[in-house]
Design a protein around this motif. Structure first.
Motif, PDB file in Angstrom:
ATOM      1  N   GLU A   8       0.864  -1.176   0.000  1.00  0.00           N
ATOM      2  CA  GLU A   8       0.000   0.000   0.000  1.00  0.00           C
ATOM      3  C   GLU A   8       0.899   1.224   0.000  1.00  0.00           C
ATOM      4  O   GLU A   8       1.563   1.526   0.981  1.00  0.00           O
ATOM      5  N   SER A   9       0.920   1.896  -1.141  1.00  0.00           N
ATOM      6  CA  SER A   9       1.774   3.062  -1.301  1.00  0.00           C
ATOM      7  C   SER A   9       1.234   3.874  -2.472  1.00  0.00           C
ATOM      8  O   SER A   9       0.745   3.298  -3.453  1.00  0.00           O
ATOM      9  N   ALA A  10       1.354   5.173  -2.380  1.00  0.00           N
ATOM     10  CA  ALA A  10       0.913   6.030  -3.477  1.00  0.00           C
ATOM     11  C   ALA A  10       1.816   5.896  -4.695  1.00  0.00           C
ATOM     12  O   ALA A  10       1.373   6.089  -5.822  1.00  0.00           O
ATOM     13  N   CYS A  11       3.085   5.542  -4.487  1.00  0.00           N
ATOM     14  CA  CYS A  11       4.006   5.500  -5.627  1.00  0.00           C
ATOM     15  C   CYS A  11       4.612   4.131  -5.913  1.00  0.00           C
ATOM     16  O   CYS A  11       5.038   3.883  -7.033  1.00  0.00           O
ATOM     17  N   ILE A  12       4.658   3.230  -4.939  1.00  0.00           N
ATOM     18  CA  ILE A  12       5.272   1.918  -5.143  1.00  0.00           C
ATOM     19  C   ILE A  12       4.179   0.858  -5.219  1.00  0.00           C
ATOM     20  O   ILE A  12       3.311   0.786  -4.344  1.00  0.00           O
ATOM     21  N   ALA A  13       4.237   0.027  -6.269  1.00  0.00           N
ATOM     22  CA  ALA A  13       3.238  -1.028  -6.459  1.00  0.00           C
ATOM     23  C   ALA A  13       3.661  -2.328  -5.786  1.00  0.00           C
ATOM     24  O   ALA A  13       2.858  -2.997  -5.144  1.00  0.00           O
ATOM     25  N   SER A  14       4.948  -2.694  -5.947  1.00  0.00           N
ATOM     26  CA  SER A  14       5.411  -3.961  -5.380  1.00  0.00           C
ATOM     27  C   SER A  14       6.904  -3.910  -5.099  1.00  0.00           C
ATOM     28  O   SER A  14       7.640  -3.091  -5.651  1.00  0.00           O
ATOM     29  N   ILE A  15       7.313  -4.851  -4.233  1.00  0.00           N
ATOM     30  CA  ILE A  15       8.701  -4.934  -3.780  1.00  0.00           C
ATOM     31  C   ILE A  15       9.107  -6.404  -3.768  1.00  0.00           C
ATOM     32  O   ILE A  15       8.317  -7.266  -3.371  1.00  0.00           O
ATOM     33  N   ALA A  16      10.329  -6.681  -4.198  1.00  0.00           N
ATOM     34  CA  ALA A  16      10.894  -8.028  -4.085  1.00  0.00           C
ATOM     35  C   ALA A  16      12.344  -7.877  -3.635  1.00  0.00           C
ATOM     36  O   ALA A  16      12.973  -6.838  -3.858  1.00  0.00           O
ATOM     37  N   PHE A  17      12.879  -8.933  -3.008  1.00  0.00           N
ATOM     38  CA  PHE A  17      14.244  -8.868  -2.480  1.00  0.00           C
ATOM     39  C   PHE A  17      14.913 -10.224  -2.594  1.00  0.00           C
ATOM     40  O   PHE A  17      14.300 -11.257  -2.317  1.00  0.00           O
ATOM     41  N   SER A  18      16.178 -10.230  -2.995  1.00  0.00           N
ATOM     42  CA  SER A  18      16.986 -11.444  -3.033  1.00  0.00           C
ATOM     43  C   SER A  18      17.954 -11.423  -1.868  1.00  0.00           C
ATOM     44  O   SER A  18      18.881 -10.595  -1.840  1.00  0.00           O
ATOM     45  N   ILE A  19      17.738 -12.319  -0.914  1.00  0.00           N
ATOM     46  CA  ILE A  19      18.634 -12.410   0.239  1.00  0.00           C
ATOM     47  C   ILE A  19      20.013 -12.883  -0.203  1.00  0.00           C
ATOM     48  O   ILE A  19      21.038 -12.417   0.297  1.00  0.00           O
ATOM     49  N   GLU A  20      20.057 -13.804  -1.179  1.00  0.00           N
ATOM     50  CA  GLU A  20      21.328 -14.359  -1.656  1.00  0.00           C
ATOM     51  C   GLU A  20      22.197 -13.303  -2.329  1.00  0.00           C
ATOM     52  O   GLU A  20      23.411 -13.322  -2.221  1.00  0.00           O
ATOM     53  N   GLU A  21      21.557 -12.375  -3.046  1.00  0.00           N
ATOM     54  CA  GLU A  21      22.308 -11.386  -3.828  1.00  0.00           C
ATOM     55  C   GLU A  21      22.208  -9.966  -3.283  1.00  0.00           C
ATOM     56  O   GLU A  21      22.839  -9.052  -3.818  1.00  0.00           O
ATOM     57  N   ASN A  22      21.388  -9.767  -2.254  1.00  0.00           N
ATOM     58  CA  ASN A  22      21.140  -8.426  -1.694  1.00  0.00           C
ATOM     59  C   ASN A  22      20.684  -7.445  -2.778  1.00  0.00           C
ATOM     60  O   ASN A  22      21.188  -6.318  -2.882  1.00  0.00           O
ATOM     61  N   VAL A  23      19.723  -7.905  -3.582  1.00  0.00           N
ATOM     62  CA  VAL A  23      19.159  -7.079  -4.653  1.00  0.00           C
ATOM     63  C   VAL A  23      17.706  -6.786  -4.314  1.00  0.00           C
ATOM     64  O   VAL A  23      16.921  -7.689  -4.031  1.00  0.00           O
ATOM     65  N   LEU A  24      17.368  -5.507  -4.344  1.00  0.00           N
ATOM     66  CA  LEU A  24      16.012  -5.042  -4.083  1.00  0.00           C
ATOM     67  C   LEU A  24      15.382  -4.617  -5.401  1.00  0.00           C
ATOM     68  O   LEU A  24      15.986  -3.860  -6.160  1.00  0.00           O
ATOM     69  N   GLN A  25      14.193  -5.127  -5.690  1.00  0.00           N
ATOM     70  CA  GLN A  25      13.449  -4.699  -6.872  1.00  0.00           C
ATOM     71  C   GLN A  25      12.253  -3.876  -6.427  1.00  0.00           C
ATOM     72  O   GLN A  25      11.512  -4.287  -5.542  1.00  0.00           O
ATOM     73  N   LEU A  26      12.090  -2.726  -7.057  1.00  0.00           N
ATOM     74  CA  LEU A  26      10.941  -1.865  -6.797  1.00  0.00           C
ATOM     75  C   LEU A  26      10.187  -1.653  -8.091  1.00  0.00           C
ATOM     76  O   LEU A  26      10.785  -1.287  -9.111  1.00  0.00           O
TER      77      LEU A  26
END
Length: 77
Positions: A8-26
């Protein structure tokens, strides 16, 4: 990449994260999507619990981590 979380955000639709690679997708509501590299898992957790996800990204992520823009929805995992 972890399972994509709809937020729930006015600007962000979804979030994903890779623990193995420390990569955040927005994925933003305007259709743009980015990957941020070297993001600590603790920052991902803090983002999920932040009252304002957009403000959190501006304050703690944008401009602090290397990133790339994802060109197509197929790039999102």
């Amino acid at each position: 990449m972890s399972q994509r979380v709809l937020v729930e955000s006015a600007c962000i639709a979804s979030i994903a994260f890779s623990i193995e690679e420390n990569v955040l997708q927005l994925e933003f509501r305007n259709g743009l999507a980015y990957e941020y590299f070297g993001v600590p898992a603790s920052l991902y957790s803090d983002l999920l619990s932040a009252q304002s996800k957009g403000a959190f990204v501006i304050r703690f992520i944008r401009g602090r981590f290397a990133f790339r823009r994802l060109e197509s929805p197929g790039d999102l995992t």
